[in-house]
Design a protein around this motif. Structure first.
Motif, PDB file in Angstrom:
ATOM      1  N   TYR A  17       0.805  -1.224   0.000  1.00 30.77           N
ATOM      2  CA  TYR A  17       0.000   0.000   0.000  1.00 30.77           C
ATOM      3  C   TYR A  17       0.840   1.277   0.000  1.00 30.77           C
ATOM      4  N   LEU A  18       2.132   1.186   0.355  1.00 32.66           N
ATOM      5  CA  LEU A  18       3.003   2.362   0.364  1.00 32.66           C
ATOM      6  C   LEU A  18       3.736   2.571  -0.963  1.00 32.66           C
ATOM      7  N   ALA A  19       3.542   1.698  -1.924  1.00 35.87           N
ATOM      8  CA  ALA A  19       4.315   1.740  -3.172  1.00 35.87           C
ATOM      9  C   ALA A  19       4.036   3.014  -3.970  1.00 35.87           C
ATOM     10  N   GLU A  20       5.111   3.566  -4.529  1.00 33.42           N
ATOM     11  CA  GLU A  20       4.996   4.787  -5.335  1.00 33.42           C
ATOM     12  C   GLU A  20       4.068   4.577  -6.525  1.00 33.42           C
ATOM     13  N   GLY A  21       4.128   3.402  -7.129  1.00 31.93           N
ATOM     14  CA  GLY A  21       3.285   3.144  -8.288  1.00 31.93           C
ATOM     15  C   GLY A  21       1.803   3.164  -7.966  1.00 31.93           C
ATOM     16  N   SER A  61       8.611  -4.992 -14.813  1.00 29.48           N
ATOM     17  CA  SER A  61       7.818  -5.558 -15.900  1.00 29.48           C
ATOM     18  C   SER A  61       7.005  -6.770 -15.472  1.00 29.48           C
ATOM     19  N   ASN A  62       5.961  -7.044 -16.239  1.00 26.52           N
ATOM     20  CA  ASN A  62       5.233  -8.308 -16.206  1.00 26.52           C
ATOM     21  C   ASN A  62       5.062  -8.750 -17.654  1.00 26.52           C
ATOM     22  N   LEU A  63       6.128  -9.301 -18.197  1.00 26.09           N
ATOM     23  CA  LEU A  63       6.200  -9.670 -19.600  1.00 26.09           C
ATOM     24  C   LEU A  63       6.333 -11.183 -19.736  1.00 26.09           C
ATOM     25  N   GLY A  64       5.751 -11.724 -20.802  1.00 19.81           N
ATOM     26  CA  GLY A  64       5.919 -13.142 -21.082  1.00 19.81           C
ATOM     27  C   GLY A  64       5.480 -14.007 -19.923  1.00 19.81           C
ATOM     28  N   LEU A 115       5.303  -0.779 -14.955  1.00 21.00           N
ATOM     29  CA  LEU A 115       6.308   0.128 -15.489  1.00 21.00           C
ATOM     30  C   LEU A 115       7.617  -0.641 -15.584  1.00 21.00           C
ATOM     31  N   VAL A 116       8.141  -0.766 -16.795  1.00 17.75           N
ATOM     32  CA  VAL A 116       9.261  -1.656 -17.059  1.00 17.75           C
ATOM     33  C   VAL A 116      10.581  -0.996 -16.672  1.00 17.75           C
ATOM     34  N   GLY A 117      11.391  -1.722 -15.907  1.00 14.90           N
ATOM     35  CA  GLY A 117      12.702  -1.223 -15.525  1.00 14.90           C
ATOM     36  C   GLY A 117      13.093  -1.774 -14.170  1.00 14.90           C
ATOM     37  N   SER A 118      14.403  -1.882 -13.946  1.00 13.99           N
ATOM     38  CA  SER A 118      14.877  -2.381 -12.651  1.00 13.99           C
ATOM     39  C   SER A 118      14.585  -1.382 -11.535  1.00 13.99           C
ATOM     40  N   TYR A 119      14.746  -0.100 -11.847  1.00 14.12           N
ATOM     41  CA  TYR A 119      14.442   0.970 -10.889  1.00 14.12           C
ATOM     42  C   TYR A 119      13.594   2.014 -11.601  1.00 14.12           C
ATOM     43  N   PRO A 120      12.328   1.685 -11.914  1.00 11.86           N
ATOM     44  CA  PRO A 120      11.488   2.586 -12.715  1.00 11.86           C
ATOM     45  C   PRO A 120      11.194   3.891 -11.979  1.00 11.86           C
ATOM     46  N   LEU A 179      -6.606  -7.041 -19.528  1.00 10.39           N
ATOM     47  CA  LEU A 179      -5.533  -6.358 -20.247  1.00 10.39           C
ATOM     48  C   LEU A 179      -4.279  -6.342 -19.388  1.00 10.39           C
ATOM     49  N   ASN A 180      -3.190  -6.888 -19.933  1.00 10.00           N
ATOM     50  CA  ASN A 180      -1.888  -6.825 -19.276  1.00 10.00           C
ATOM     51  C   ASN A 180      -1.064  -5.756 -19.979  1.00 10.00           C
ATOM     52  N   VAL A 181      -0.815  -4.663 -19.292  1.00  6.65           N
ATOM     53  CA  VAL A 181      -0.199  -3.475 -19.882  1.00  6.65           C
ATOM     54  C   VAL A 181       1.202  -3.283 -19.317  1.00  6.65           C
ATOM     55  N   ASN A 182       2.177  -3.107 -20.208  1.00  3.00           N
ATOM     56  CA  ASN A 182       3.545  -2.789 -19.801  1.00  3.00           C
ATOM     57  C   ASN A 182       3.954  -1.487 -20.469  1.00  3.00           C
ATOM     58  N   VAL A 183       4.528  -0.582 -19.685  1.00  5.30           N
ATOM     59  CA  VAL A 183       4.838   0.776 -20.146  1.00  5.30           C
ATOM     60  C   VAL A 183       6.345   0.995 -20.060  1.00  5.30           C
ATOM     61  N   PRO A 184       6.987   1.455 -21.136  1.00  7.26           N
ATOM     62  CA  PRO A 184       8.414   1.794 -21.044  1.00  7.26           C
ATOM     63  C   PRO A 184       8.656   2.886 -20.014  1.00  7.26           C
ATOM     64  N   ASP A 185       9.776   2.835 -19.350  1.00  4.88           N
ATOM     65  CA  ASP A 185      10.105   3.822 -18.317  1.00  4.88           C
ATOM     66  C   ASP A 185      10.716   5.063 -18.950  1.00  4.88           C
ATOM     67  N   VAL A 186       9.869   5.841 -19.637  1.00  2.00           N
ATOM     68  CA  VAL A 186      10.300   7.055 -20.324  1.00  2.00           C
ATOM     69  C   VAL A 186       9.268   8.147 -20.095  1.00  2.00           C
ATOM     70  N   ALA A 187       9.641   9.380 -20.423  1.00  2.00           N
ATOM     71  CA  ALA A 187       8.684  10.480 -20.352  1.00  2.00           C
ATOM     72  C   ALA A 187       7.550  10.233 -21.345  1.00  2.00           C
ATOM     73  N   ILE A 188       6.364  10.764 -21.042  1.00  2.00           N
ATOM     74  CA  ILE A 188       5.191  10.497 -21.865  1.00  2.00           C
ATOM     75  C   ILE A 188       5.412  10.893 -23.316  1.00  2.00           C
ATOM     76  N   ASN A 189       6.131  11.979 -23.557  1.00  2.00           N
ATOM     77  CA  ASN A 189       6.357  12.437 -24.930  1.00  2.00           C
ATOM     78  C   ASN A 189       7.314  11.541 -25.703  1.00  2.00           C
ATOM     79  N   ASP A 190       8.015  10.647 -25.000  1.00  2.00           N
ATOM     80  CA  ASP A 190       8.949   9.746 -25.664  1.00  2.00           C
ATOM     81  C   ASP A 190       8.333   8.398 -25.997  1.00  2.00           C
TER      82      ASP A 190
END
Length: 251
Positions: free
Chosen positions: A11-15, A94-97, A124-129, A157-168
């Motif tokens: 419950y304390l997770a940033e995500g 990530s939650n891929l494959g 959100l994909v990344g070791s330290y997103p 729906l299983n959604v994975n998002v690259p760890d980048v700014a929205i415009n990227d």
């Protein structure tokens, strides 16, 4: 619109906070999440001990159980008002494959689907997103799309998002699950008393990760969206299995 939020990072997770901040601008939200990190809890339910739920200062509810416990509890009587939809995440990593088999985040969404609600798992994909705001905006976009064009009731729906700014972000891709190599070996160690202990090794590297897979979408800068089904039956093999089984007089 009333949305139930949960996760497996606690419950304390940033995500989770980022997801709540993004969605509360567009819907009523209720947050019911584990009281600690329960990553890789999969679809486990707590059956032999009671569950305890506590409301914390920001209105979130923490439960001393698994992600599946949290969603099950919330939908089957804990909340005064039943939600219309379940969002799980934003997962830290990530939650891929093959990850979806173990993921507590995906399990939270699956439990929502079991109980009759549309469900989305977002990671959100990344070791330290760090770009949780990007994943939050993706969640809002998908919420609006789900309201306009609801998906079949048996779809998660299983959604994975690259760890980048929205415009990227390059956009969205509908994908299938890829596959990893087998997991790395367990790590053998010792506790302070000299007794042997084992750590589960890290997941295997990408194996089936070509075009069309969730791995490929992420690696090329796209949001990966994979529709998952609950029915695990391999339907095309049923007739072959019938032929393989022993005849009744051979029992």
């Amino acid at each position: 619109m009333h949305i139930l939020l949960s996760n497996d990072d606690g419950y304390l997770a940033e995500g989770l906070v980022a997801l709540a901040d993004a969605l509360r601008k567009h819907a009523e939200i209720s947050v019911v999440a584990p009281d600690r990190n329960r990553s890789a809890a999969s679809n486990s339910l707590t059956l032999e001990t009671p569950l305890r739920a506590y409301t914390v200062d920001n209105g979130f509810v923490k439960v001393d159980g698994t992600p599946t416990d949290c969603v099950h509890l919330a939908i089957t009587g804990f909340l005064d008002k039943e939600p219309d939809m379940v969002f799980a995440g934003i997962n830290h990593g990530s939650n891929l494959g093959d990850d979806v088999i173990y993921s507590g985040t995906v399990a939270a969404a699956t439990e929502g689907r079991f109980l009759g609600l549309p469900a989305v798992a977002i990671s959100l994909v990344g070791s330290y997103p760090s770009h949780f705001d990007t994943a939050g905006q993706v969640a809002v976009t998908l919420l609006k799309q789900l309201i306009k064009n609801p998906l079949p009731q048996d779809t998660i729906l299983n959604v994975n998002v690259p760890d980048v700014a929205i415009n990227d972000l390059k956009g969205y891709q509908a994908t299938r699950l890829g596959q990893r190599h087998k997991s790395e070996p367990v790590v053998k160690s010792a506790d302070p008393r000299g007794r042997t202990i084992y750590w589960v090794g890290p997941p295997g590297a990408e194996q089936d990760a070509g075009p069309g897979t969730d791995f490929y979408a992420i690696n090329t800068g796209y949001v990966s969206i994979t529709p998952l089904q609950i029915d695990l039956t391999r339907h095309e093999r049923i007739n072959a299995l019938k032929a393989w089984l022993p005849k009744e007089n051979n029992l």
